[in-house]
Design a protein around this motif. Structure first.
Motif, PDB file in Angstrom:
ATOM      1  N   ILE A 155       5.067 124.686 -33.708  1.00  0.00           N
ATOM      2  CA  ILE A 155       4.784 125.009 -35.128  1.00  0.00           C
ATOM      3  C   ILE A 155       5.731 124.566 -36.093  1.00  0.00           C
ATOM      4  O   ILE A 155       5.425 123.309 -36.638  1.00  0.00           O
ATOM      5  N   ASN A 156       6.670 125.089 -36.328  1.00  0.00           N
ATOM      6  CA  ASN A 156       7.723 124.693 -37.495  1.00  0.00           C
ATOM      7  C   ASN A 156       8.436 123.398 -36.692  1.00  0.00           C
ATOM      8  O   ASN A 156       8.778 122.689 -37.592  1.00  0.00           O
ATOM      9  N   LYS A 179      13.801 119.080 -42.065  1.00  0.00           N
ATOM     10  CA  LYS A 179      14.011 120.611 -41.646  1.00  0.00           C
ATOM     11  C   LYS A 179      12.898 121.127 -40.724  1.00  0.00           C
ATOM     12  O   LYS A 179      11.898 120.478 -40.560  1.00  0.00           O
ATOM     13  N   PRO A 180      13.139 122.355 -40.269  1.00  0.00           N
ATOM     14  CA  PRO A 180      11.818 122.986 -39.397  1.00  0.00           C
ATOM     15  C   PRO A 180      10.759 123.279 -40.309  1.00  0.00           C
ATOM     16  O   PRO A 180      10.583 124.455 -41.032  1.00  0.00           O
ATOM     17  N   LEU A 181       9.922 122.526 -40.573  1.00  0.00           N
ATOM     18  CA  LEU A 181       8.792 122.390 -41.473  1.00  0.00           C
ATOM     19  C   LEU A 181       7.264 121.509 -41.009  1.00  0.00           C
ATOM     20  O   LEU A 181       7.698 120.431 -40.736  1.00  0.00           O
ATOM     21  N   ASN A 182       6.366 122.239 -40.996  1.00  0.00           N
ATOM     22  CA  ASN A 182       5.361 121.295 -40.595  1.00  0.00           C
ATOM     23  C   ASN A 182       4.033 121.047 -41.365  1.00  0.00           C
ATOM     24  O   ASN A 182       3.430 120.206 -41.241  1.00  0.00           O
ATOM     25  N   SER A 234      -3.058 124.967 -40.351  1.00  0.00           N
ATOM     26  CA  SER A 234      -2.241 124.112 -39.390  1.00  0.00           C
ATOM     27  C   SER A 234      -2.974 123.830 -37.824  1.00  0.00           C
ATOM     28  O   SER A 234      -2.299 124.022 -37.122  1.00  0.00           O
ATOM     29  N   ASN A 285      12.672 134.395 -37.349  1.00  0.00           N
ATOM     30  CA  ASN A 285      13.432 133.001 -37.554  1.00  0.00           C
ATOM     31  C   ASN A 285      13.596 132.404 -36.241  1.00  0.00           C
ATOM     32  O   ASN A 285      14.585 132.106 -35.614  1.00  0.00           O
ATOM     33  N   VAL A 314       5.362 133.642 -36.803  1.00  0.00           N
ATOM     34  CA  VAL A 314       5.858 132.505 -37.624  1.00  0.00           C
ATOM     35  C   VAL A 314       6.318 133.020 -39.000  1.00  0.00           C
ATOM     36  O   VAL A 314       7.284 132.584 -39.330  1.00  0.00           O
ATOM     37  N   GLU A 315       5.588 133.901 -39.495  1.00  0.00           N
ATOM     38  CA  GLU A 315       6.007 134.248 -40.900  1.00  0.00           C
ATOM     39  C   GLU A 315       7.291 135.229 -40.703  1.00  0.00           C
ATOM     40  O   GLU A 315       8.106 135.403 -41.579  1.00  0.00           O
ATOM     41  N   ARG A 325       7.029 121.095 -35.347  1.00  0.00           N
ATOM     42  CA  ARG A 325       5.741 120.092 -34.855  1.00  0.00           C
ATOM     43  C   ARG A 325       5.901 118.731 -35.028  1.00  0.00           C
ATOM     44  O   ARG A 325       5.688 117.753 -34.274  1.00  0.00           O
TER      45      ARG A 325
END
Ligand SMILES: Cc1ncc(COP(=O)(O)O)c(C=O)c1O
Ligand SMILES: [Zn+2]
Lengths: 80, 407
Positions: free
Chosen positions: B201-202, B19-22, A74, B195, B191-192, B204
């Protein structure tokens, strides 16, 4: 087990070497290619790796040592 | 209620809930917010928009938010008719969109305002980002306003001046030893593990949409029309793609005529993966090691590079890179013709515009908008050589002697 998404960029002299195969064998990593474009003089592959965190770290260091550029899928996370 | 309906993969079209997802699970490409444009069109008119506040939030119905915005007064920055600079470069209709006028002095307030609003909607109590300056300041400021906890990660090599720009808002400021790649690696692990709402990032896909307001404003400020040419800088390339998306949406909603804008992307030669790909006729953006004074746009592996490249191509636009010297000359030229002090990135924009006009790629009679995305005081040390004062004793004689004015 963890997963990691990476992009490999291969210089021309490495395009014909089965490095992704060795990465899987040597470090016990499952490799799943999602996107790729490889021609005679260069190539890039976007893939997901699955394995033990330590193995993945070591595997990526090994890839970089072979001359392959390793980037997060990303893009760079640190921004201006 | 917003008109956003889903996240969609830009490559394979796979759709995901908001959702928070990129990135797409299948092809690992970036996700983008899509909307119900039919309903949006029915609800929006030029007259209705004109009644809104004089901030980016006058376009709230075109953004993917459901709640009250986390707003620190961002947007509706001035669009200046730049006749002096235009004459200098050879353009009859040049405008400067001065987005250094935002609360934390860069366009990042637009993207962060949307992302922070979503962070609160998704129920995050903590937000985070990794930045070398502009993003850090904007995230810290918006977190203060939203009363959310903010972790801001900065490479330890960043100058004190830039740290202050974030520290004043009292985030948890963390300087990380190691090079840029080390900080990137750490962020990926964060990020991993945590929360948190990672702004760029998430969050984005939502963050990205904030930049559309730049082109909404420009179109409205031009009397509801699109420019003939746009020139804007790229780091990850996201801003550039969303300026285009904004214009495209306005045309789709018939708020402006069909768009025929040529989009020109610019970068510093020391970090120009997108411009190099354009010039090589390549479809893929090869990562590079950055080395430029334009640090705000020094991203070697641009997340949205491929899509920025596509916008430049499909719009019949182009790409141009300038050296650090040309960027500094551009900063000085903009200051000394229009009274607008920009950071190094703005110098890149002006330097690139100069080249594109000189080579007649952008033509004299075209309505051209140059996007200045950050203000000068942040990086003022790079133009310290402009300070060459006359020094005098506190007497008239001394002044007249130095300036050579007849008594
Ligand atoms: C002042 C300034 N301009 C432009 C950009 C480019 O943004 P993008 O990553 O969306 O291309 C940045 C990004 O950090 C920035 O700080
Ligand atoms: Zn996909």
């Amino acid at each position: 087990m963890v997963t990691r998404q990476v992009m490999f960029t291969f210089p021309s002299e490495l395009v014909e070497e089965p490095l992704i195969y060795y990465l899987g064998q040597k470090f016990n990593i499952i490799t799943s290619i999602r996107r790729a474009d490889v021609s005679e003089n260069k190539g890039w592959v976007v893939l997901e790796l699955e394995g033990e965190e330590k193995d993945i770290e070591r595997g990526l260091v090994w890839m970089a040592g072979k001359g392959v550029r390793v980037d997060p899928v990303s893009g760079d996370l640190v921004e201006g | 209620m917003s008109y956003a309906t889903a996240l969609r993969c830009r490559k394979c079209g796979h759709e995901y809930p908001l959702k928070p997802l990129n990135v797409c699970n299948f092809c690992l490409s970036p996700l983008e917010v899509i909307y119900d444009y039919k309903s949006m069109t029915k609800a929006i008119s030029q007259e209705k928009l004109a009644e809104g506040p004089f901030t980016m939030w006058r376009y709230k119905d075109m953004l993917p938010v459901e709640s009250d915005a986390v707003d620190i007064g961002t947007g509706f920055t001035s669009l200046v008719k730049a006749d002096n600079l235009g004459r200098e470069l050879g353009l009859d209709h040049l405008y400067i969109k001065n987005d250094g006028l935002n609360p934390t002095f860069s366009f990042k307030d637009r993207v962060v305002s949307v992302a922070m609003t979503k962070a609160r909607e998704f129920g995050f109590d903590t937000v985070a980002c990794a930045s070398t300056g502009n993003l850090a300041a904007s995230v810290a400021a918006h977190a203060a306003k939203a009363k959310l906890k903010a972790y801001v990660f900065v490479p330890a090599s960043v100058e004190t001046g830039k740290l202050i720009g974030a520290a004043i808002y009292n985030p948890v400021l963390i300087t990380v030893d190691g090079n840029y790649d080390d900080v990137n690696r750490l962020c990926r692990q964060l990020v991993e593990k945590y929360n948190w709402g990672f702004i760029n990032i998430n969050l984005r896909p939502y963050y990205a949409e904030g930049s559309k307001t730049l082109s909404y404003e420009v179109a409205e400020q031009l009397g509801w029309r699109a420019p003939d040419c746009v020139i804007a800088p790229a780091a990850s390339g996201l801003l550039f793609t969303r300026i285009w998306k904004g214009l495209d949406e306005l045309a789709m909603m018939r708020l402006i005529e069909p768009v025929n804008t040529h989009m020109f992307v610019c970068q510093a030669t020391g970090c120009s993966p997108i411009v190099s790909a354009f010039q090589a006729g390549s479809l893929h953006v090869n990562p590079v090691e950055p080395s430029t004074i334009a640090q705000s746009i020094a991203i070697g592996n641009p997340a949205d590079g491929y899509y920025a490249l596509r916008v430049a191509r499909q719009s019949g636009g182009g790409a141009s890179a300038v050296t650090d010297e040309e960027a500094i000359a551009g900063m000085k030229l903009l200051s000394q013709t229009e009274g607008i002090f920009t950071e190094a990135v703005g110098g890149v924009v002006i330097g690139a515009l100069k080249k594109l006009v000189a080579s007649k790629v952008i033509k004299k009679n075209e309505v051209t908008v140059a996007f200045i995305t950050g203000a000068g005081p942040k990086t003022q040390d790079i133009v310290a050589d402009t300070v060459q004062p006359f020094n005098i004793r506190p007497t008239l004689e001394s002044l007249e002697e130095v300036l050579n004015v007849p008594a």
